[in-house]
Design a protein around this motif. Structure first.
Motif, PDB file in Angstrom:
ATOM      1  N   LYS A  29       0.856  -1.182   0.000  1.00  0.00           N
ATOM      2  CA  LYS A  29       0.000   0.000   0.000  1.00  0.00           C
ATOM      3  C   LYS A  29       0.893   1.234   0.000  1.00  0.00           C
ATOM      4  O   LYS A  29       1.762   1.375   0.846  1.00  0.00           O
ATOM      5  CB  LYS A  29      -0.914   0.002   1.219  1.00  0.00           C
ATOM      6  N   ILE A  30       0.637   2.109  -0.951  1.00  0.00           N
ATOM      7  CA  ILE A  30       1.424   3.331  -1.086  1.00  0.00           C
ATOM      8  C   ILE A  30       0.496   4.515  -0.857  1.00  0.00           C
ATOM      9  O   ILE A  30      -0.515   4.663  -1.539  1.00  0.00           O
ATOM     10  CB  ILE A  30       2.075   3.416  -2.473  1.00  0.00           C
ATOM     11  N   SER A  72       8.129   5.569 -11.323  1.00  0.00           N
ATOM     12  CA  SER A  72       8.494   4.241 -11.804  1.00  0.00           C
ATOM     13  C   SER A  72       9.834   3.783 -11.218  1.00  0.00           C
ATOM     14  O   SER A  72       9.973   2.640 -10.783  1.00  0.00           O
ATOM     15  CB  SER A  72       8.566   4.251 -13.331  1.00  0.00           C
ATOM     16  N   THR A  73      10.810   4.687 -11.175  1.00  0.00           N
ATOM     17  CA  THR A  73      12.141   4.357 -10.666  1.00  0.00           C
ATOM     18  C   THR A  73      12.146   4.154  -9.153  1.00  0.00           C
ATOM     19  O   THR A  73      12.686   3.171  -8.657  1.00  0.00           O
ATOM     20  CB  THR A  73      13.147   5.472 -11.035  1.00  0.00           C
ATOM     21  N   MET A  74      11.529   5.082  -8.429  1.00  0.00           N
ATOM     22  CA  MET A  74      11.586   5.028  -6.964  1.00  0.00           C
ATOM     23  C   MET A  74      10.716   3.931  -6.371  1.00  0.00           C
ATOM     24  O   MET A  74      11.069   3.359  -5.339  1.00  0.00           O
ATOM     25  CB  MET A  74      11.191   6.374  -6.371  1.00  0.00           C
ATOM     26  N   ILE A 113       6.893   0.854  -9.890  1.00  0.00           N
ATOM     27  CA  ILE A 113       5.521   0.639 -10.342  1.00  0.00           C
ATOM     28  C   ILE A 113       5.238   1.554 -11.531  1.00  0.00           C
ATOM     29  O   ILE A 113       5.897   2.574 -11.709  1.00  0.00           O
ATOM     30  CB  ILE A 113       4.471   0.915  -9.236  1.00  0.00           C
ATOM     31  N   ASN A 114       4.274   1.189 -12.316  1.00  0.00           N
ATOM     32  CA  ASN A 114       3.867   2.011 -13.452  1.00  0.00           C
ATOM     33  C   ASN A 114       2.344   1.964 -13.535  1.00  0.00           C
ATOM     34  O   ASN A 114       1.792   1.224 -14.330  1.00  0.00           O
ATOM     35  CB  ASN A 114       4.511   1.505 -14.736  1.00  0.00           C
ATOM     36  N   VAL A 115       1.693   2.722 -12.675  1.00  0.00           N
ATOM     37  CA  VAL A 115       0.237   2.650 -12.580  1.00  0.00           C
ATOM     38  C   VAL A 115      -0.463   3.995 -12.792  1.00  0.00           C
ATOM     39  O   VAL A 115      -1.645   4.105 -12.549  1.00  0.00           O
ATOM     40  CB  VAL A 115      -0.197   2.080 -11.205  1.00  0.00           C
ATOM     41  N   ILE A 116       0.256   4.997 -13.266  1.00  0.00           N
ATOM     42  CA  ILE A 116      -0.344   6.312 -13.442  1.00  0.00           C
ATOM     43  C   ILE A 116      -1.168   6.306 -14.724  1.00  0.00           C
ATOM     44  O   ILE A 116      -0.675   5.980 -15.794  1.00  0.00           O
ATOM     45  CB  ILE A 116       0.727   7.412 -13.516  1.00  0.00           C
TER      46      ILE A 116
END
Length: 117
Positions: free
Chosen positions: A14-15, A97-99, A102-105
């Motif tokens: 969870k972010i 994405s790097t930190m 994830i790529n969910v935007i």
């Protein structure tokens, strides 16, 4: 916001949207041609209460798994506005994405509030 980890048998990650706001604000401020981020009503109210708000000028909306980021920026004079806006979008996407790996935007909106002279 919930993001599934690579191995779902382990659990879920969870972010907080605040984390995304901070990462996005750093990415925007590192973009050439950006003068500053513009305070929004929520961040100004929080700072008046005495808490430092690190995601100033960034709004993250998450609804039904759809993630939208809005950046409110002030630009420097004499720059290509369209190119800077594209660079802001790319920097936000790449930083998250790097930190966070994830790529969910789903959507990144850049709102040019002012062009400083």
């Amino acid at each position: 916001m919930e993001v599934l980890g690579h191995d779902e048998s382990i659990g879920k990650i969870k972010i907080s949207t605040e984390v995304l706001e901070v990462i996005s604000s750093i990415a925007v401020l590192e973009t050439k041609g950006v003068s500053s981020l513009q305070n929004n009503l929520a961040s100004g109210t929080i700072e008046k209460i005495g808490k430092k708000y690190r995601g100033k000028g960034i709004r993250v909306d998450e609804s039904n798994g759809y993630l939208k980021i809005s950046a409110y920026v002030n630009l420097s004079d004499g720059k290509n506005v369209h190119k800077i806006a594209e660079n802001i979008q790319e920097n936000i996407k790449q930083s998250i994405s790097t930190m966070l790996d994830i790529n969910v935007i789903d959507e990144i909106n850049v709102h040019i509030v002012n062009i400083a002279k």
